[in-house]
Design a protein around this motif. Sequence first.
Motif, mmCIF file in Angstrom:
data_model
loop_
_atom_site.group_PDB
_atom_site.id
_atom_site.type_symbol
_atom_site.label_atom_id
_atom_site.label_comp_id
_atom_site.label_asym_id
_atom_site.label_seq_id
_atom_site.Cartn_x
_atom_site.Cartn_y
_atom_site.Cartn_z
ATOM 1 N N ARG A 8 2.980 -12.456 1.505
ATOM 2 C CA ARG A 8 3.759 -11.822 2.502
ATOM 3 C C ARG A 8 4.826 -12.850 3.240
ATOM 4 O O ARG A 8 4.420 -13.664 3.444
ATOM 5 C CB ARG A 8 2.872 -10.969 3.579
ATOM 6 N N THR A 19 6.954 -10.292 10.440
ATOM 7 C CA THR A 19 7.248 -10.183 8.826
ATOM 8 C C THR A 19 8.674 -9.819 8.670
ATOM 9 O O THR A 19 9.435 -9.723 9.747
ATOM 10 C CB THR A 19 6.570 -9.013 8.739
ATOM 11 N N CYS A 21 11.164 -6.810 6.568
ATOM 12 C CA CYS A 21 10.994 -5.499 6.037
ATOM 13 C C CYS A 21 11.528 -5.503 4.802
ATOM 14 O O CYS A 21 12.490 -6.462 4.391
ATOM 15 C CB CYS A 21 11.841 -4.610 6.894
ATOM 16 N N TYR A 48 6.506 -2.905 -0.158
ATOM 17 C CA TYR A 48 5.280 -2.100 0.523
ATOM 18 C C TYR A 48 3.925 -2.686 0.577
ATOM 19 O O TYR A 48 3.279 -2.408 0.180
ATOM 20 C CB TYR A 48 5.274 -0.990 -0.570
ATOM 21 N N ALA A 49 4.178 -3.869 1.304
ATOM 22 C CA ALA A 49 2.971 -4.789 1.675
ATOM 23 C C ALA A 49 2.270 -4.918 0.565
ATOM 24 O O ALA A 49 0.951 -4.791 1.028
ATOM 25 C CB ALA A 49 2.543 -3.939 2.960
ATOM 26 N N GLU A 53 -0.496 -5.806 5.116
ATOM 27 C CA GLU A 53 0.281 -5.631 6.220
ATOM 28 C C GLU A 53 0.307 -6.767 7.308
ATOM 29 O O GLU A 53 -1.057 -7.150 7.463
ATOM 30 C CB GLU A 53 -0.025 -4.360 7.050
ATOM 31 N N THR A 55 1.036 -8.613 11.173
ATOM 32 C CA THR A 55 1.269 -8.020 12.345
ATOM 33 C C THR A 55 2.294 -8.643 13.244
ATOM 34 O O THR A 55 3.122 -9.542 12.808
ATOM 35 C CB THR A 55 -0.389 -8.545 13.200
ATOM 36 N N HIS A 85 5.024 -1.819 9.182
ATOM 37 C CA HIS A 85 4.496 -2.995 8.559
ATOM 38 C C HIS A 85 4.097 -2.704 7.134
ATOM 39 O O HIS A 85 3.909 -3.522 6.288
ATOM 40 C CB HIS A 85 3.194 -3.335 9.170
ATOM 41 N N PHE A 86 3.803 -1.093 6.911
ATOM 42 C CA PHE A 86 3.513 -0.967 5.424
ATOM 43 C C PHE A 86 4.720 -1.337 4.573
ATOM 44 O O PHE A 86 4.688 -0.962 3.181
ATOM 45 C CB PHE A 86 3.282 0.493 5.146
ATOM 46 N N GLU A 87 5.870 -1.799 5.005
ATOM 47 C CA GLU A 87 7.047 -1.867 4.343
ATOM 48 C C GLU A 87 7.417 -3.409 4.254
ATOM 49 O O GLU A 87 8.586 -4.069 3.974
ATOM 50 C CB GLU A 87 8.309 -1.275 4.770
ATOM 51 N N ASP A 88 6.427 -4.322 4.859
ATOM 52 C CA ASP A 88 6.543 -5.681 4.720
ATOM 53 C C ASP A 88 6.784 -6.503 3.150
ATOM 54 O O ASP A 88 6.113 -5.997 2.211
ATOM 55 C CB ASP A 88 5.150 -6.611 5.054
#
Length: 177
Positions: A8, A19, A21, A48-49, A53, A55, A85-88
């Motif tokens: 990530r 993070t 996006c 999509y992480a 995900e 923090t 965060h589901f889009e990291d």
Amino acid sequence: GGKSSAGRVEIYVNGQWGTVCDDGWDISQATVVCRHLGFQRATAALAYAAFGEGTGPIQSDHTNCIGNETDFLQCQFQSEGFCGHFEDASVVCYNPEKGSEERSIRLAGGNETAGRVEIYLNGEWGTVCDDAWDINDANVVCNQLGFAGALDYRDSAAFGEGTGEIHLDDVGCNGEL
């Protein structure tokens, strides 16, 4: 969320880690991140992480890199957006100039993305027998070489017969990257 060559993307801005996006995330941005980290290029720009995900704040949204930057923070980005965060964003980096012995695995008889699997064991390069070889095994090899995964696999010495010892036989990886 990954390892030294894949994971990530997180950046330090205004005294805080956060993070990036995945909106607008592509191989150009991923390559700049990999170069920033000392690798030659990116082999994958994941969304999509893919590595879990993160923090903290989302420090960058709609990142726009030309592709020749050496520092990710030289790219243009919006600091505010509608991203969770589901889009990291994540990257997989590749650097073929790091010695093959360091990696203990290489592709031979093909090119940098396809070839006969050879491993370095007990001071010598050798091959891997194709008994029970499948896409799960190929995925693990590709991941170790810095790729996101395998597109396909071959057996029956498709890239020519190797030399030296056959170091592994009946490989049974579960394919987790």
